[in-house]
Scaffold this motif. Structure first.
Motif, mmCIF file in Angstrom:
data_model
loop_
_atom_site.group_PDB
_atom_site.id
_atom_site.type_symbol
_atom_site.label_atom_id
_atom_site.label_comp_id
_atom_site.label_asym_id
_atom_site.label_seq_id
_atom_site.Cartn_x
_atom_site.Cartn_y
_atom_site.Cartn_z
ATOM 1 N N LEU A 54 1.159 -1.263 -0.014
ATOM 2 C CA LEU A 54 0.078 -0.153 -0.228
ATOM 3 C C LEU A 54 0.685 1.032 0.077
ATOM 4 C CD1 LEU A 54 -2.063 -1.273 2.630
ATOM 5 C CD2 LEU A 54 -3.221 -1.068 0.155
ATOM 6 N N LEU A 55 0.844 1.884 -1.205
ATOM 7 C CA LEU A 55 1.152 3.275 -1.108
ATOM 8 C C LEU A 55 0.310 4.720 -1.212
ATOM 9 C CD1 LEU A 55 3.557 2.518 -3.913
ATOM 10 C CD2 LEU A 55 4.447 2.315 -1.100
ATOM 11 N N ALA A 56 0.558 5.484 0.074
ATOM 12 C CA ALA A 56 -0.081 5.915 0.326
ATOM 13 C C ALA A 56 0.697 8.089 0.432
ATOM 14 C CB ALA A 56 -0.666 6.362 1.497
ATOM 15 N N VAL A 57 -0.010 8.672 -0.961
ATOM 16 C CA VAL A 57 0.686 9.375 -1.273
ATOM 17 C C VAL A 57 0.299 10.932 0.068
ATOM 18 C CG1 VAL A 57 1.835 11.567 -2.794
ATOM 19 C CG2 VAL A 57 1.404 9.674 -2.789
ATOM 20 N N ASP A 58 1.176 11.290 0.741
ATOM 21 C CA ASP A 58 0.740 12.520 1.465
ATOM 22 C C ASP A 58 1.116 13.875 1.135
ATOM 23 O OD1 ASP A 58 0.329 10.898 3.663
ATOM 24 O OD2 ASP A 58 2.347 10.775 4.251
ATOM 25 N N SER A 59 1.893 14.448 0.519
ATOM 26 C CA SER A 59 2.347 15.103 -0.594
ATOM 27 C C SER A 59 3.485 15.147 -2.607
ATOM 28 C CB SER A 59 3.381 16.942 -0.086
ATOM 29 O OG SER A 59 4.082 16.168 0.618
ATOM 30 N N GLY A 60 3.309 16.240 -3.127
ATOM 31 C CA GLY A 60 4.117 15.950 -4.413
ATOM 32 C C GLY A 60 2.837 15.102 -5.240
ATOM 33 N N VAL A 61 3.458 14.136 -5.547
ATOM 34 C CA VAL A 61 3.538 12.816 -7.179
ATOM 35 C C VAL A 61 4.055 12.080 -7.070
ATOM 36 C CG1 VAL A 61 2.575 12.713 -9.642
ATOM 37 C CG2 VAL A 61 2.030 14.974 -8.438
ATOM 38 N N LEU A 62 3.903 11.195 -7.119
ATOM 39 C CA LEU A 62 4.202 10.060 -6.938
ATOM 40 C C LEU A 62 4.343 8.836 -8.286
ATOM 41 C CD1 LEU A 62 6.363 7.293 -5.883
ATOM 42 C CD2 LEU A 62 4.161 6.450 -4.888
ATOM 43 N N LEU A 63 5.533 8.611 -9.216
ATOM 44 C CA LEU A 63 5.235 7.759 -10.490
ATOM 45 C C LEU A 63 5.267 6.448 -9.985
ATOM 46 C CD1 LEU A 63 6.568 10.908 -13.191
ATOM 47 C CD2 LEU A 63 4.076 10.488 -12.279
ATOM 48 N N CYS A 64 4.156 5.532 -10.672
ATOM 49 C CA CYS A 64 4.234 4.213 -11.145
ATOM 50 C C CYS A 64 3.547 3.611 -11.887
ATOM 51 C CB CYS A 64 4.170 3.421 -9.475
ATOM 52 S SG CYS A 64 1.974 3.319 -8.896
ATOM 53 N N SER A 65 4.249 2.776 -12.416
ATOM 54 C CA SER A 65 3.774 1.764 -13.058
ATOM 55 C C SER A 65 3.398 0.291 -12.599
ATOM 56 C CB SER A 65 4.418 1.187 -14.268
ATOM 57 O OG SER A 65 5.044 0.953 -14.183
ATOM 58 N N VAL A 66 1.580 -0.083 -12.705
ATOM 59 C CA VAL A 66 1.147 -1.771 -11.741
ATOM 60 C C VAL A 66 0.950 -2.246 -13.282
ATOM 61 C CG1 VAL A 66 -0.268 -2.587 -10.249
ATOM 62 C CG2 VAL A 66 0.583 -0.387 -10.012
ATOM 63 N N ASP A 67 1.657 -3.661 -13.415
ATOM 64 C CA ASP A 67 1.368 -3.917 -14.991
ATOM 65 C C ASP A 67 0.339 -3.054 -15.928
ATOM 66 O OD1 ASP A 67 1.582 -6.396 -14.063
ATOM 67 O OD2 ASP A 67 -0.089 -6.844 -12.654
ATOM 68 N N PHE A 68 1.528 -2.526 -16.298
ATOM 69 C CA PHE A 68 2.115 -1.767 -17.891
ATOM 70 C C PHE A 68 1.359 -0.401 -17.773
ATOM 71 C CE2 PHE A 68 2.384 -6.622 -18.712
ATOM 72 C CZ PHE A 68 3.884 -6.311 -18.893
ATOM 73 N N ALA A 69 0.417 -0.326 -16.907
ATOM 74 C CA ALA A 69 -0.499 0.827 -16.185
ATOM 75 C C ALA A 69 0.425 1.985 -15.571
ATOM 76 C CB ALA A 69 -1.687 0.777 -16.097
ATOM 77 N N VAL A 73 0.387 9.749 -8.964
ATOM 78 C CA VAL A 73 -0.693 9.550 -7.426
ATOM 79 C C VAL A 73 -0.345 10.831 -7.170
ATOM 80 C CG1 VAL A 73 -1.330 7.895 -5.704
ATOM 81 C CG2 VAL A 73 -0.505 6.975 -7.188
ATOM 82 N N ALA A 74 -1.684 11.980 -6.893
ATOM 83 C CA ALA A 74 -1.029 12.541 -6.263
ATOM 84 C C ALA A 74 -1.841 13.314 -5.058
ATOM 85 C CB ALA A 74 -2.414 14.418 -6.884
ATOM 86 N N GLU A 75 -1.378 14.057 -4.382
ATOM 87 C CA GLU A 75 -1.114 14.140 -2.762
ATOM 88 C C GLU A 75 -3.492 12.697 -2.372
ATOM 89 O OE1 GLU A 75 -2.572 17.332 1.088
ATOM 90 O OE2 GLU A 75 -1.817 17.788 -1.307
ATOM 91 N N GLY A 76 -3.599 12.219 -1.486
ATOM 92 C CA GLY A 76 -4.432 11.948 -0.845
ATOM 93 C C GLY A 76 -4.241 10.185 -1.702
ATOM 94 N N GLY A 77 -3.556 9.961 -2.634
ATOM 95 C CA GLY A 77 -4.227 8.489 -3.348
ATOM 96 C C GLY A 77 -3.540 7.971 -2.846
ATOM 97 N N TRP A 78 -3.927 6.640 -3.325
ATOM 98 C CA TRP A 78 -3.059 5.346 -3.200
ATOM 99 C C TRP A 78 -3.398 4.338 -3.852
ATOM 100 C CZ3 TRP A 78 -3.615 3.555 2.655
ATOM 101 C CH2 TRP A 78 -3.285 4.259 3.484
ATOM 102 N N VAL A 79 -1.899 3.481 -3.984
ATOM 103 C CA VAL A 79 -2.033 2.485 -4.837
ATOM 104 C C VAL A 79 -1.923 0.619 -3.707
ATOM 105 C CG1 VAL A 79 -0.660 1.460 -6.099
ATOM 106 C CG2 VAL A 79 -0.715 3.827 -6.798
ATOM 107 N N TRP A 80 -2.614 0.077 -4.726
ATOM 108 C CA TRP A 80 -2.517 -0.839 -4.208
ATOM 109 C C TRP A 80 -2.078 -1.770 -4.465
ATOM 110 C CZ3 TRP A 80 -6.763 -2.659 -0.128
ATOM 111 C CH2 TRP A 80 -6.416 -4.224 0.494
ATOM 112 N N VAL A 81 -0.904 -2.694 -4.333
ATOM 113 C CA VAL A 81 -0.181 -3.574 -5.264
ATOM 114 C C VAL A 81 -0.273 -5.053 -4.513
ATOM 115 C CG1 VAL A 81 1.794 -4.286 -6.670
ATOM 116 C CG2 VAL A 81 1.014 -1.705 -5.938
#
Length: 303
Positions: A54-69, A73-81
């Motif tokens: 689980l990646l939760a972004v507090d500030s800034g922007v996190l760029l990532c890819s999950v299975d080719f997508a 992810v901006a502030e307040g967004g989550w990625v669940w891998v």
């Protein structure tokens, strides 16, 4: 990199911190990068974790890819891998602030795992809690991070249970955000069992009838349950899982296309090539060349 220049998938087991609660780690983004480097890994290379991330972004922007997508992810967004997916961080982890929660599949109770649908990916990423869901999700994460660090307040077994309960609340809230409601109970149960069986056996069995016989359902029941859960039929679901694994292996390993087909249970290279072309619109070799920038790219269009 591998010898041919393809980035190789790194299979990552759960790291674990000596003295910490077994089965879970809670780190900030800087700590996540440092932990990877400390284990001799490249934090920006594609990797396939054997645990939930689980990646939760507090500030800034996190760029990532999950299975080719690709995701920004901006502030307040989550990625669940989920375990088995391929994750790649594509931006400087120090350019964004946030929290990473890593946990093994067996850390949650079976009841929580089932209710939270932890083996069923979300319909879309990133996850963005809004409205009345935003505050409870954020507060639960803060409590989880705080309790995780309080190793001396309680006996270890009690500390682990406190952390487990807080993680349970977090994943239950994330899996039931507004607009992401579970399928009806009967269909949902059939689909979850089917999904688990496909994940276990897709390299050996490509036919809905085989899964139906093994699970005690009819082909029609599995097809309806899959359609209700993810919007496609059971055969398409199996084929999509096979195609995803084929793309992972073609892009991130040096295996020849024939070996990829063998690993995925195809009886011959011809059958694998036909399957891949019908579902991806190109041959395995053409996909590998295009995806790695070594082959023809789609023509640009005026926007």
């Amino acid at each position: 990199m591998s010898r041919s220049g393809h980035l190789a998938i790194t299979e990552v087991r759960f790291p674990g911190t000596p003295g910490g609660p077994p089965g879970i780690e809670v780190l900030d983004f800087a700590g996540l990068a440092a932990a990877a480097r400390g284990r001799g890994a490249d934090e920006y290379a594609p990797f396939r974790p054997a645990f939930h991330t689980l990646l939760a972004v507090d500030s800034g922007v996190l760029l990532c890819s999950v299975d080719f997508a690709e995701y920004a992810v901006a502030e307040g967004g989550w990625v669940w891998v989920r375990p088995g997916q391929v994750l790649q961080i594509r931006s400087d982890l120090t350019a964004a602030e946030g929290t990473a929660v890593l946990f093994q599949p067996g850390f949650l109770s079976p009841a929580t795992a089932g209710t939270a649908r932890v083996d069923q990916g979300p319909s879309s990423l990133p996850l963005v809690p809004t409205g009345t869901a935003c505050g409870p999700v954020r507060h639960t994460l803060e409590m989880l991070a705080s309790e995780y660090r309080r190793l001396t307040d309680l006996p270890l077994e009690v500390h682990v249970e406190v952390v487990r309960h807080l993680l349970s609340i977090l994943v239950l809230r994330l899996s039931h955000l507004p607009g992401d409601q579970p399928a009806p109970t009967a269909a949902g149960t059939a689909f979850r069992r089917f999904q688990q069986a496909v994940e276990r056996d897709f390299t050996r069995s490509h036919h809905v009838a085989d899964y139906a016989a093994g699970l005690g359902y009819s082909v029609r029941t599995l097809t309806r349950a899959t359609q209700a859960a993810v919007g496609c039929g059971a055969k398409r679901f199996i084929d999509d899982r096979i195609l995803l694994e084929a793309k992972r292996l073609l892009l991130h390993t040096d295996l020849p296309a024939t070996a990829v087909g063998e690993r995925l249970g195809f009886p011959s290279a011809t059958v694998f090539n036909r399957f891949f072309r019908e579902r991806a619109g190109e041959t395995p070799t053409a996909f590998r060349l295009r995806a790695t920038g070594a082959g023809p790219q789609p023509a640009a269009t005026d926007g």
